[in-house]
Design an enzyme around this catalytic site. Structure first.
Site, PDB file in Angstrom:
ATOM      1  N   CYS A  17     -25.085  32.405  -7.247  1.00 40.84           N
ATOM      2  CA  CYS A  17     -24.718  31.454  -6.874  1.00 40.84           C
ATOM      3  C   CYS A  17     -25.916  30.489  -6.734  1.00 40.84           C
ATOM      4  O   CYS A  17     -26.785  30.817  -6.961  1.00 40.84           O
ATOM      5  CB  CYS A  17     -23.924  31.172  -5.887  1.00 40.84           C
ATOM      6  N   ARG A  42     -27.253  29.828 -12.294  1.00 43.11           N
ATOM      7  CA  ARG A  42     -27.593  31.195 -11.461  1.00 43.11           C
ATOM      8  C   ARG A  42     -25.840  31.855 -11.527  1.00 43.11           C
ATOM      9  O   ARG A  42     -24.952  32.425 -10.675  1.00 43.11           O
ATOM     10  CB  ARG A  42     -27.482  30.546 -10.167  1.00 43.11           C
ATOM     11  N   TRP A  90     -20.548  33.000  -8.948  1.00 45.06           N
ATOM     12  CA  TRP A  90     -20.610  33.651 -10.022  1.00 45.06           C
ATOM     13  C   TRP A  90     -19.989  34.698  -9.423  1.00 45.06           C
ATOM     14  O   TRP A  90     -20.110  35.380  -8.385  1.00 45.06           O
ATOM     15  CB  TRP A  90     -22.067  34.288  -9.894  1.00 45.06           C
ATOM     16  N   ASN A 116     -24.753  31.424  -0.345  1.00 41.56           N
ATOM     17  CA  ASN A 116     -25.319  32.342  -1.592  1.00 41.56           C
ATOM     18  C   ASN A 116     -25.440  33.560  -1.587  1.00 41.56           C
ATOM     19  O   ASN A 116     -26.612  33.261  -0.173  1.00 41.56           O
ATOM     20  CB  ASN A 116     -26.389  31.559  -2.666  1.00 41.56           C
ATOM     21  N   GLY A 117     -24.937  34.869  -1.351  1.00 39.62           N
ATOM     22  CA  GLY A 117     -25.271  35.875  -1.344  1.00 39.62           C
ATOM     23  C   GLY A 117     -24.226  37.092  -0.766  1.00 39.62           C
ATOM     24  O   GLY A 117     -23.212  36.215  -1.878  1.00 39.62           O
ATOM     25  N   GLU A 510     -35.932  43.322 -28.697  1.00 44.24           N
ATOM     26  CA  GLU A 510     -35.842  42.190 -28.205  1.00 44.24           C
ATOM     27  C   GLU A 510     -34.681  41.475 -29.135  1.00 44.24           C
ATOM     28  O   GLU A 510     -34.047  40.366 -28.373  1.00 44.24           O
ATOM     29  CB  GLU A 510     -37.145  41.655 -27.664  1.00 44.24           C
ATOM     30  N   LYS A 514     -30.803  39.748 -28.248  1.00 46.61           N
ATOM     31  CA  LYS A 514     -31.082  38.580 -27.772  1.00 46.61           C
ATOM     32  C   LYS A 514     -29.411  38.521 -28.251  1.00 46.61           C
ATOM     33  O   LYS A 514     -28.735  37.463 -28.473  1.00 46.61           O
ATOM     34  CB  LYS A 514     -32.271  37.430 -28.986  1.00 46.61           C
ATOM     35  N   GLU A 517     -26.073  39.092 -26.397  1.00 44.15           N
ATOM     36  CA  GLU A 517     -26.019  38.382 -25.441  1.00 44.15           C
ATOM     37  C   GLU A 517     -25.373  37.218 -25.508  1.00 44.15           C
ATOM     38  O   GLU A 517     -24.627  36.446 -25.182  1.00 44.15           O
ATOM     39  CB  GLU A 517     -27.140  38.100 -24.424  1.00 44.15           C
ATOM     40  N   HIS A 533     -32.028  59.983 -36.154  1.00 44.29           N
ATOM     41  CA  HIS A 533     -31.216  61.639 -35.776  1.00 44.29           C
ATOM     42  C   HIS A 533     -30.271  60.590 -34.595  1.00 44.29           C
ATOM     43  O   HIS A 533     -29.828  61.614 -33.439  1.00 44.29           O
ATOM     44  CB  HIS A 533     -32.034  61.921 -34.685  1.00 44.29           C
ATOM     45  N   LYS A 632     -28.617  33.095 -15.322  1.00 44.79           N
ATOM     46  CA  LYS A 632     -29.995  33.545 -15.752  1.00 44.79           C
ATOM     47  C   LYS A 632     -30.918  34.207 -14.693  1.00 44.79           C
ATOM     48  O   LYS A 632     -31.820  34.677 -14.447  1.00 44.79           O
ATOM     49  CB  LYS A 632     -30.359  31.781 -15.788  1.00 44.79           C
TER      50      LYS A 632
END
Ligand code: F6R
Length: 637
Positions: A17, A42, A90, A116-117, A510, A514, A517, A533, A632
Site C-alpha cells: 500500500c 505498491r 494491496w 500502510n502496514g 530471469e 519476466k 509475471e 532429468h 513493485k
C-alpha cells in the site's frame, strides 16, 4: 570466533500500500491523486481519498480498482479542500472492495485514517472496541486505528489528537505508516511510523507526507525521514511569517519533540517518473538501460583502480573476508547468482546466494569477517530487510546494492552502492536488473583487485570491456523486431521452458520470471543439462523452448540440449551470438546478440528476453506495467 545464528528472528511484517497526505494553501486533490499514481507500484486493488473542508466535514471517496477509477469518481465531487489523505491498497486483511478501501473513519466520521502496514493484534483490539460500543464497517485491520484514536480522544487524550495517536500506537502490535485528519483541525495532518516507510516535506505552500520519495518528485528535494516509533504534526497557517507557513514537528513515541529530525536530499530528474512518449513504463525502462549503465560507470576507474568509495571498507577488512552472503528476492536474486560467479571467479572469495524468504529461517554461518550483500531495487522488500537485520545482529557488515535513495535498505546498511537507474515504475524490473548486475561487476572487480587476485592491467581491460556494454545493449534494442517475430510461438501456448547453462541458466531464469509475471503464461527455467532429468517430458509438438546459448564455454553442451528438444518437436527460440550458423539451423526463431565477453553477456542478452516477455504480454492483451496480483515493492513477508 565462528558464530551460528539461531532460528530467532523478529518478524518484520508490513503490508504494501501507498499513502500520501497534504495540508497547505493549494487544493489537496491534485497532489493526492498524482501521488497515488506514483505509488501505485505498491499496490492497486483499491484506492481512496479523504478531504477535509473548511466547513468541518470530511468527504471520503473510495473504490475498488485502480487510482484512475478513483480519479474519475473524484470528478463528481466538489473537491476544493486544501487538506487530505489518500491511499492505494494491496489487500492483506479483508478482500479488495469499496468498503475495505481506505480511508477508514471513526463511528461519527469525525476523523479519517490511512494506513500502510499490518496491525497484528487487530482482532483483540476490535473485540475490545466493539465491547465499548464502537461500530465497525469494514473487515480491515486498519479500521481499529480510527476507533482506537476516537476512544483515546474521548478518554485520556481529552481531544488532543497527537496524544490520542501516541496512545493508540502504544497499543498496536505490527507495522504502520499512518496519516490522520480530523474535522476540527482543517489545516493539520498527524502521522506516525513504525516498520513501514514514511517521508515528510514542506514547501512554501504546504506540508506533505508520502510512503516514498517518488511521490514528492518535482515538489521538493529536501525530505524528512520519519524514523521508527516517531510521530509528526504537519500544519499550514497563512498568518505565520513567510517561509514558516507550512510546518512539521516531529515527536518521539513518548511525545518528546525531536529537535533535529533525520533529513536527506534527493537529486531529482522529475521527467524520469513520466512515460515520456513510450507506450508503457516497461518499454521506457528497457530503453533506458544503456544510459543507466553509463551513469553508473562514470568515473569508476582511476589510477588507483576501481573506485567504489561507497563500500567504506578497508583493504585489511577485505583481505579478512572469509565468506560473502548475497541475499535478495526475485529478479534481484538472479543478480546475486551472477554476482556469485563473478566474485568467486575473480576474487576467489566463497559466496553463498540465498533467497531472503528462505534465508531468514535458516541457520547461517557468520563470523566477524563475513560480508553480507543485500540486493534490492526498491530497498523496501521486507524479506531482504529482515535478512540484513539478521546478519547485522550476527555481527556481519551489510552492504546494500539498491536503486532507491533513502530507502530502508540504504539507511540500515553499513554501506550502500546506489545503482542510479532512476525511478523504476513498471512492476517488472528491467533497468534495475541490468544496473544491479553492473554494480556487481564493479564489486567483483574491486574485490579481485584489492585481494590481489587480479592485476591492475586485467582490471583495466575488464573495465574497458564493461564500458562497451551500453553500446551493445543499444544494438540489441534495435533488434526488438526479432522478439516481436518470435511472439507467435507463445500466443497459444500453455507453458514455456527456458534453458541455459552457466551464466545462461540465470538469464533463462530471469527470462522465465519476466514472461510469467507480465504475460501470465506459465514458464519454467531449468539448467539445460538438468532438463533430461524431468522437464523433457513436457516437450511436445510446438512446445516453446527458449534456449540461452551465446558464444561461451558451454555453447557446445547447450547445442546438444537444443538438438534434444528439437528432436521432440519443440519450437526453439534461441538467444545466440551473431553469425552462429549451427544454432541458426536448429532454431525456429533467433534472438541475436553481438559478440561480447561471456561474463558480460548476461547483461546484454537479458534485454532480448525483457522485450520478448513484453511482446508476448501485449499479444495476450495483458497490462504491461501493472500485472495482476503483483506490487513493485513487496513489503510483506
Ligand atoms: C520481477 C521483480 C521482482 C523483484 C522482487 C524484489 O520483475 O521485480 O521479482 O525483483 O520483488 O524486489 P526488490 O529488488 O525491490 O527487493
Amino acid at each position: 570466533m565462528r558464530k551460528v545464528w539461531p532460528l530467532r528472528l523478529k518478524k518484520w511484517l508490513a503490508n504494501m500500500c501507498g499513502i500520501v497526505g497534504y495540508t497547505g494553501k493549494d487544493e489537496a486533490l491534485p497532489f493526492l491523486i498524482d501521488g497515488l499514481m506514483t505509488l501505485e507500484y505498491r499496490g492497486y486493488d483499491s484506492a481512496g481519498v479523504a478531504l477535509l473542508g473548511e466547513k468541518g466535514k470530511i468527504e471520503q471517496i473510495k473504490c475498488k480498482g485502480r487510482v484512475a477509477a478513483l480519479a474519475e469518481l473524484c470528478k463528481k465531487f466538489d473537491t476544493t479542500p486544501t487538506t487530505g489523505i489518500a491511499h492505494t491498497r494491496w489487500a492483506t486483511h479483508g478482500e479488495p472492495s469499496d468498503t475495505n478501501a481506505h480511508p477508514h473513519a471513526d463511528c461519527f466520521g469525525t476523523l479519517s485514517v490511512v494506513h500502510n502496514g499490518i496491525i497484528e493484534n487487530y482482532q483483540e483490539l476490535r473485540a475490545e472496541l466493539e465491547a465499548a460500543g464502537h461500530n465497525f464497517k469494514s473487515t480491515t485491520d486498519t479500521e481499529v486505528i480510527a476507533h482506537l484514536v476516537e476512544e483515546n480522544l474521548k478518554r485520556e487524550a481529552k481531544g488532543d489528537l497527537l496524544l490520542a495517536l501516541q496512545l493508540a500506537t502504544s497499543r498496536m502490535v505490527g507495522s504502520w505508516a499512518i496519516a490522520v485528519i480530523k474535522v476540527d483541525a482543517p489545516h493539520e495532518l498527524y502521522v506516525a511510523r513504525s516498520g513501514s516507510p514514511l517521508v515528510l516535506a514542506t514547501t512554501d505552500t504546504g506540508a506533505y507526507a508520502a510512503s516514498d520519495v517518488t511521490a514528492l518528485a518535482g515538489i521538493t528535494s529536501h525530505v524528512i525521514n520519519l524514523e521508527d516509533g516517531q510521530l509528526a504534526h504537519l500544519s499550514y497557517d497563512a498568518t505565520r511569517a513567510k517561509g514558516e507557513q507550512a510546518r512539521i514537528e516531529v515527536f518521539e513515541s513518548d511525545g518528546a519533540l525531536v529537535k533535529k529530525p533525520d533529513t536527506f536530499d534527493i537529486d531529482w530528474d522529475a521527467s524520469a517518473a513520466t512515460m515520456g512518449g513510450y507506450p508503457d513504463f516497461m518499454a521506457k525502462e528497457i530503453a533506458e538501460q544503456p544510459e543507466a549503465i553509463r551513469r553508473l560507470l562514470k568515473d569508476r576507474l582511476t589510477k588507483e583502480g576501481i573506485r567504489l568509495d561507497e563500500l567504506n571498507i578497508s583493504p585489511k577488512e577485505i583481505a579478512a573476508i572469509d565468506r560473502i552472503y548475497i541475499v535478495a528476492c526475485g529478479t534481484s536474486y538472479h543478480v546475486g547468482l551472477i554476482a556469485r560467479t563473478l566474485i568467486e571467479t575473480w576474487a576467489k572469495i566463497p559466496v553463498v546466494v540465498e533467497q531472503a524468504s528462505e534465508f531468514n529461517y535458516e541457520e547461517v554461518l557468520v563470523t566477524q569477517h563475513t560480508l553480507c550483500v543485500i540486493i534490492t531495487q526498491s530497498g523496501e522488500t521486507a524479506d531482504t530487510l529482515a535478512s540484513a537485520r539478521k546478519m547485522h545482529a550476527a555481527g556481519a557488515k551489510v552492504l546494500a546494492i539498491t536503486n532507491v535513495i533513502g530507502s530502508s535498505a540504504a539507511r540500515e546498511a553499513d554501506a550502500v552502492v546506489y545503482v542510479q537507474a532512476g525511478p523504476e515504475v513498471s512492476v517488472a524490473s528491467t533497468k534495475a536488473y541490468t544496473a544491479q548486475m553492473v554494480a556487481s561487476v564493479l564489486l567483483a572487480l574491486f574485490l579481485a583487485e584489492k585481494t590481489g587476485m587480479m592485476g591492475p592491467r586485467e582490471v583495466e581491460n575488464k573495465f574497458e570491456e564493461l564500458q562497451r556494454v551500453p553500446d551493445l545493449i543499444e544494438e540489441v534494442l534495435t533488434r526488438a523486431w526479432q522478439d516481436e517475430a518470435a511472439t507467435p510461438a507463445f500466443t497459444d501456448a500453455q507453458s514455456a521452458l527456458f534453458l541455459g547453462r552457466s551464466f545462461g541458466a540465470t538469464t533463462a531464469a530471469e527470462g522465465a520470471l519476466k514472461l510469467k509475471e507480465i504475460s501470465y503464461l506459465h514458464a519454467e527455467a531449468y539448467p539445460a543439462g538438468e532438463m533430461k532429468h524431468g522437464p523433457i517430458a513436457l516437450i511436445d509438438n510446438g512446445f516453446p523452448v527458449v534456449v540461452v546459448c551465446p558464444d561461451d564455454h558451454v555453447r557446445y553442451k547447450t547445442i546438444s540440449n537444443i538438438e534434444e528438444v528439437k528432436a521432440r518437436g519443440a519450437t526453439v527460440i534461441t538467444l545466440a551470438t551473431d553469425n552462429d550458423q549451427k544454432i541458426a539451423q536448429l532454431s525456429d526463431y533467433l534472438l541475436l546478440v553481438p559478440p561480447a565477453p561471456e561474463y558480460y553477456t548476461p547483461i546484454i542478452g537479458v534485454v532480448h528476453l525483457q522485450m520478448l516477455a513484453r511482446f508476448v504480454a501485449l499479444a495476450r492483451g495483458c497490462d504491461i506495467d501493472k500485472p495482476r496480483n503483483l506490487a513493485k515493492s513487496v513489503t510483506v513477508e
